[in-house]
Scaffold this active site. Structure first.
Site, PDB file in Angstrom:
ATOM      1  N   TYR A 199       0.773  -1.400   0.153  1.00  0.00           N
ATOM      2  CA  TYR A 199       0.161   0.059   0.530  1.00  0.00           C
ATOM      3  C   TYR A 199       1.146   1.314   0.132  1.00  0.00           C
ATOM      4  O   TYR A 199      -0.025   2.031   0.201  1.00  0.00           O
ATOM      5  CB  TYR A 199      -1.013  -0.019   1.924  1.00  0.00           C
ATOM      6  CG  TYR A 199      -2.071  -1.156   0.746  1.00  0.00           C
ATOM      7  CD1 TYR A 199      -2.323  -1.948   0.281  1.00  0.00           C
ATOM      8  CD2 TYR A 199      -3.245  -0.891   1.555  1.00  0.00           C
ATOM      9  CE1 TYR A 199      -3.355  -3.253   0.333  1.00  0.00           C
ATOM     10  CE2 TYR A 199      -3.862  -1.584   1.439  1.00  0.00           C
ATOM     11  CZ  TYR A 199      -4.152  -2.345   0.831  1.00  0.00           C
ATOM     12  OH  TYR A 199      -5.532  -3.597   0.294  1.00  0.00           O
ATOM     13  N   LYS A 258       3.258 -14.834   5.897  1.00  0.00           N
ATOM     14  CA  LYS A 258       3.422 -15.882   4.904  1.00  0.00           C
ATOM     15  C   LYS A 258       5.134 -16.183   4.586  1.00  0.00           C
ATOM     16  O   LYS A 258       5.898 -15.918   3.660  1.00  0.00           O
ATOM     17  CB  LYS A 258       2.375 -14.860   3.759  1.00  0.00           C
ATOM     18  CG  LYS A 258       2.246 -16.411   2.614  1.00  0.00           C
ATOM     19  CD  LYS A 258       1.786 -17.903   2.769  1.00  0.00           C
ATOM     20  CE  LYS A 258       1.496 -18.697   2.410  1.00  0.00           C
ATOM     21  NZ  LYS A 258       0.654 -19.832   2.654  1.00  0.00           N
ATOM     22  N   ASP A 284      -2.530 -17.636   5.047  1.00  0.00           N
ATOM     23  CA  ASP A 284      -3.911 -18.696   4.645  1.00  0.00           C
ATOM     24  C   ASP A 284      -4.913 -19.600   5.596  1.00  0.00           C
ATOM     25  O   ASP A 284      -6.466 -19.360   5.975  1.00  0.00           O
ATOM     26  CB  ASP A 284      -3.433 -19.438   3.784  1.00  0.00           C
ATOM     27  CG  ASP A 284      -1.908 -19.812   3.749  1.00  0.00           C
ATOM     28  OD1 ASP A 284      -1.418 -19.606   4.971  1.00  0.00           O
ATOM     29  OD2 ASP A 284      -1.705 -21.093   3.481  1.00  0.00           O
ATOM     30  N   ASP A 296      -5.864  -5.293   5.951  1.00  0.00           N
ATOM     31  CA  ASP A 296      -7.360  -5.123   5.484  1.00  0.00           C
ATOM     32  C   ASP A 296      -8.478  -6.029   4.816  1.00  0.00           C
ATOM     33  O   ASP A 296      -9.403  -6.198   4.785  1.00  0.00           O
ATOM     34  CB  ASP A 296      -6.510  -4.442   3.981  1.00  0.00           C
ATOM     35  CG  ASP A 296      -8.179  -3.703   3.991  1.00  0.00           C
ATOM     36  OD1 ASP A 296      -8.994  -3.089   3.513  1.00  0.00           O
ATOM     37  OD2 ASP A 296      -7.590  -3.037   2.325  1.00  0.00           O
ATOM     38  N   ASP A 315     -12.153  -7.398   6.387  1.00  0.00           N
ATOM     39  CA  ASP A 315     -13.239  -7.493   6.011  1.00  0.00           C
ATOM     40  C   ASP A 315     -13.966  -9.053   6.334  1.00  0.00           C
ATOM     41  O   ASP A 315     -14.994  -9.074   6.992  1.00  0.00           O
ATOM     42  CB  ASP A 315     -13.399  -7.112   4.887  1.00  0.00           C
ATOM     43  CG  ASP A 315     -13.827  -5.753   4.064  1.00  0.00           C
ATOM     44  OD1 ASP A 315     -12.608  -4.496   5.577  1.00  0.00           O
ATOM     45  OD2 ASP A 315     -13.970  -5.312   3.536  1.00  0.00           O
TER      46      ASP A 315
HETATM   47  N1  GGG Z   1     -14.208  -3.586   1.820  1.00  0.00           N
HETATM   48  C1  GGG Z   1     -14.268  -2.625   2.151  1.00  0.00           C
HETATM   49  C2  GGG Z   1     -13.557  -0.839   1.898  1.00  0.00           C
HETATM   50  O1  GGG Z   1     -13.726  -0.721   0.230  1.00  0.00           O
HETATM   51  N2  GGG Z   1     -13.134  -0.361   2.800  1.00  0.00           N
HETATM   52  C3  GGG Z   1     -12.390   0.772   2.873  1.00  0.00           C
HETATM   53  C4  GGG Z   1     -10.744   1.007   1.817  1.00  0.00           C
HETATM   54  O2  GGG Z   1     -10.895   0.613   0.838  1.00  0.00           O
HETATM   55  N3  GGG Z   1     -10.180   1.119   2.226  1.00  0.00           N
HETATM   56  C5  GGG Z   1      -8.755   1.520   2.393  1.00  0.00           C
HETATM   57  C6  GGG Z   1      -8.180   0.906   3.358  1.00  0.00           C
HETATM   58  O3  GGG Z   1      -8.473   0.551   4.249  1.00  0.00           O
HETATM   59  O4  GGG Z   1      -6.553   0.946   3.541  1.00  0.00           O
END
Ligand code: GGG
Length: 339
Positions: free
Chosen positions: A126, A171, A204, A228, A232
């Site tokens: 990221y 991992k 995993d 991330d 979810d």
């Molecule tokens: N899956 C939920 C969503 O869409 N979250 C917002 C998102 O992608 N945020 C970016 C992150 O948290 O890195």
């Protein structure tokens, strides 16, 4: 004297303005019941802002976040990389705290889940280092000792206040250098926190265990992208993203937001669940409690109010209820009590 906090409010896109407005109803109740004063500073960002002005994260918004005591943010749409990922890096908000807890009358996989994902928030894939290479594209995965150490410290300190168990998720059998460094640092940090039990899991296997035995987790320590994805999954295990709050915490600043996205399919219908944003505000009060002890009680009152309202079956449609975003927000606001 009445304490005054400035809050930068980022409504965001899609359902963002609806859920943040519902959260403000609760903020008004907190202000009244706990004699706390709030100055709300509008901090627009996201897809709509990009369309209107050519920039998803305007300078004025960055300044508002910098100058405010805290930031409450709704979801943004496709501009997540240019808004939230950028803000995390800009303000060094290195700890992304994502709790997943079973609440009453919710269709959770199990009734007894209470875990927190502690996600490193500033590096990994990221970082956004990507390049086109003709018919291929590449991304650089950055994992540093410094970032791994401070997030591991955060996870162990948090575990000391909870169930005293940390699972480092990586991992390292495949990504020997990047995950290998993260795992080594987690092991080193675990040695400084001998009252906390420590284990490791491949990502995993962790994804599978979160479905099979979610009640066995206390604190999950992991890197940015795994965190991330797993958050979810954990949210769904306890009833869905509508209930999942988060905090982005640095040494000096913090930003609070629901885990969910902008959900354009239900935007404007008045049925989005505001609980994730309201519980994110609860996390904001926990963080502000260092400056004013009243905020700790305010935080607890928000969680109690949410639980009371869910117990009464006051829920949005995705949880099987019939109430609107505004009705749920108002019900939680009315249930705020000083104890
Ligand atoms: N899956 C939920 C969503 O869409 N979250 C917002 C998102 O992608 N945020 C970016 C992150 O948290 O890195």
């Amino acid at each position: 004297m009445m304490r005054r906090f400035s809050i930068a409010l980022m409504g965001g896109d899609g359902i963002g303005p609806e859920v943040t407005e519902a959260a403000l109803t609760v903020l008004d109740a907190i202000s009244e019941k706990f004699s706390l004063n709030f100055e709300i500073i509008d901090a627009p960002a996201g897809d709509a802002r990009l369309k209107k002005t050519g920039t998803a994260l305007p300078k004025d918004t960055v300044n508002a976040v910098r100058d405010a005591d805290a930031c409450l943010k709704g979801p943004v749409g496709e501009s997540a990389m240019d808004v939230i990922v950028k803000l995390r890096q800009m303000f060094d908000l290195y700890a992304n705290i994502r709790p997943a807890k079973s609440y009453p009358t919710i269709n959770a996989l199990r009734p007894d889940v209470d875990l927190v994902i502690v996600r490193e928030n500033t590096e990994d894939l990221y970082k956004g280092i990507e390049a086109d290479m003709g018919d291929s594209a590449i991304a650089v995965r950055v994992i540093s000792r410094k970032a791994s150490e401070r997030i591991a410290e955060h996870a162990f300190k948090l575990a000391e206040t909870r169930g005293r168990d940390v699972v480092a998720v990586h991992k390292a059998n495949v990504m020997k250098k990047t995950c290998g460094l993260f795992a080594n640092v987690a092991r080193e940090v675990s040695q400084r926190h001998m009252k906390v039990s420590f284990r490791e899991m491949y990502v995993d296997a962790c994804a599978m265990s979160l479905i099979r035995n979610p009640q066995d987790f206390d604190v999950i320590l992991t890197m940015n992208m795994f965190g991330d994805i797993l958050s979810d999954e954990a949210a769904q295990v306890v009833g869905g993203l509508g209930l999942a709050p988060s905090a982005n915490i640095g040494d000096k600043k913090a930003l609070f937001e629901p885990v969910h996205g902008a959900a354009p399919d239900i935007a404007g219908k008045g049925i989005a669940n505001p609980v994730a944003t309201i519980l994110s505000m609860k996390m904001m009060f926990e963080w502000l409690a260092e400056r004013d002890a009243k905020c700790s009680k305010a935080a607890q009152s928000i969680e109690n109010a949410v639980v009371g309202v869910l117990e009464k079956g006051i829920k949005t449609p995705e949880l099987g209820g019939k109430k609107s975003t505004k009705e749920v927000g108002r019900a939680i606001a009315s249930a705020i009590l000083v104890k």
